[in-house]
Design an enzyme around this catalytic site. Structure first.
Site, short mmCIF file in Angstrom:
data_model
loop_
_atom_site.label_atom_id
_atom_site.label_comp_id
_atom_site.label_asym_id
_atom_site.label_seq_id
_atom_site.Cartn_x
_atom_site.Cartn_y
_atom_site.Cartn_z
N ASP A 112 -0.76 -13.55 11.74
CA ASP A 112 -1.97 -12.97 12.33
C ASP A 112 -1.87 -11.45 12.17
O ASP A 112 -2.14 -10.92 11.10
CB ASP A 112 -2.04 -13.45 13.79
N ASP A 168 -1.34 -23.40 19.86
CA ASP A 168 -1.92 -23.64 21.19
C ASP A 168 -2.93 -22.59 21.59
O ASP A 168 -2.98 -21.49 21.00
CB ASP A 168 -0.81 -23.67 22.24
P1 IMP Z 1 1.21 -12.13 15.06
O1 IMP Z 1 -0.01 -11.44 15.61
O2 IMP Z 1 1.18 -12.22 13.55
O3 IMP Z 1 2.46 -11.51 15.59
O4 IMP Z 1 1.13 -13.63 15.57
C1 IMP Z 1 1.95 -14.07 16.56
C2 IMP Z 1 1.70 -15.46 17.02
O5 IMP Z 1 0.44 -15.53 17.63
C3 IMP Z 1 1.66 -16.57 15.97
O6 IMP Z 1 2.95 -17.00 15.60
C4 IMP Z 1 0.94 -17.64 16.78
O7 IMP Z 1 1.86 -18.37 17.58
C5 IMP Z 1 -0.01 -16.84 17.63
N1 IMP Z 1 -1.37 -16.88 17.06
C6 IMP Z 1 -1.96 -15.98 16.26
N2 IMP Z 1 -3.21 -16.38 15.92
C7 IMP Z 1 -3.38 -17.58 16.52
C8 IMP Z 1 -4.46 -18.54 16.54
O8 IMP Z 1 -5.53 -18.39 15.92
N3 IMP Z 1 -4.24 -19.64 17.31
C9 IMP Z 1 -3.10 -19.88 18.01
N4 IMP Z 1 -2.06 -19.03 17.98
C10 IMP Z 1 -2.21 -17.89 17.26
#
Ligand code: IMP
Ligand code: MG
Length: 185
Positions: A112, A168
């Protein structure tokens, strides 16, 4: 557990079906197998909890490709109860397997903002991991906030919040066998 608790969201549209996920993971495993030396064991570090379903299916497909693995988990937290990242990543549990001089495949549910993966890569490199590659089931390119690129991506998706297949919303919907868009009621 109280199953009567009203939820403020409900998953409606299926974005990626169970069959599409299965087919894509088989192809991903084949791509991964091409780049690894089958005489060496691959250390899989999966980011808990979101990646558990993906990791389990990916491992079985890697086995079909003749790849031998050691598996461990790392727990990093960035999300609270909502659909927005706090931006702060906390290491709750580090992997126990030694990673020094190892080939490591970091597995996560979704790329993300990229902050979780950056934190995980830094941790593994600091402990001497030789080669760290990243495999994610989902990638939301429009949301990246830091410079990180996944080596293996299941599906690129638009900027929508998704649930199911391990992902989730406030601890709900991880059990869905498909990926769904979350509709705000
Ligand atoms: P980051 O923002 O790339 O650090 O994402 C961290 C975590 O946020 C991911 O590993 C997911 O567990 C959670 N996440 C990000 N986007 C979503 C989504 O659309 N649905 C559910 N969890 C999400
Ligand atoms: Mg996660």
């Amino acid at each position: 557990m109280n199953h009567q608790t009203p939820r403020s969201h409900s998953p409606d549209t299926v974005l990626i079906s169970t069959a599409a996920i299965r087919r894509r993971i088989a192809r991903l495993a084949a791509e991964i197998a091409k780049t690894y030396d089958p005489t060496r064991e691959l250390v899989i570090v999966a980011i808990w909890h979101g990646s558990f379903m993906f990791m389990a299916d990916l491992l079985r497909q890697l086995h079909r490709q003749g790849i031998r693995t050691h598996v461990d988990f790392m727990t990093l937290a960035s999300y609270g109860a909502g659909t927005r990242s706090s931006g702060r990543i906390t290491m709750l549990q580090a992997p126990a397997l030694p990673v020094k001089n190892q080939l490591v495949l970091l597995v996560d549910d979704i790329l993300d903002t990229g902050r979780t993966l950056i934190r995980a890569i830094r941790w593994l490199r600091q402990r001497g991991a030789k080669n760290v590659k990243i495999c994610v089931l989902l990638d939301k390119p429009a949301r990246h906030k830091v410079k990180v690129r996944a080596d293996y991506v299941g599906f690129k998706i638009p900027n929508v919040f998704v649930v199911g297949y391990g992902l989730d919303h406030d601890k709900h919907y991880r059990e869905l066998p498909y990926i769904a868009k979350l509709r705000q009621r």
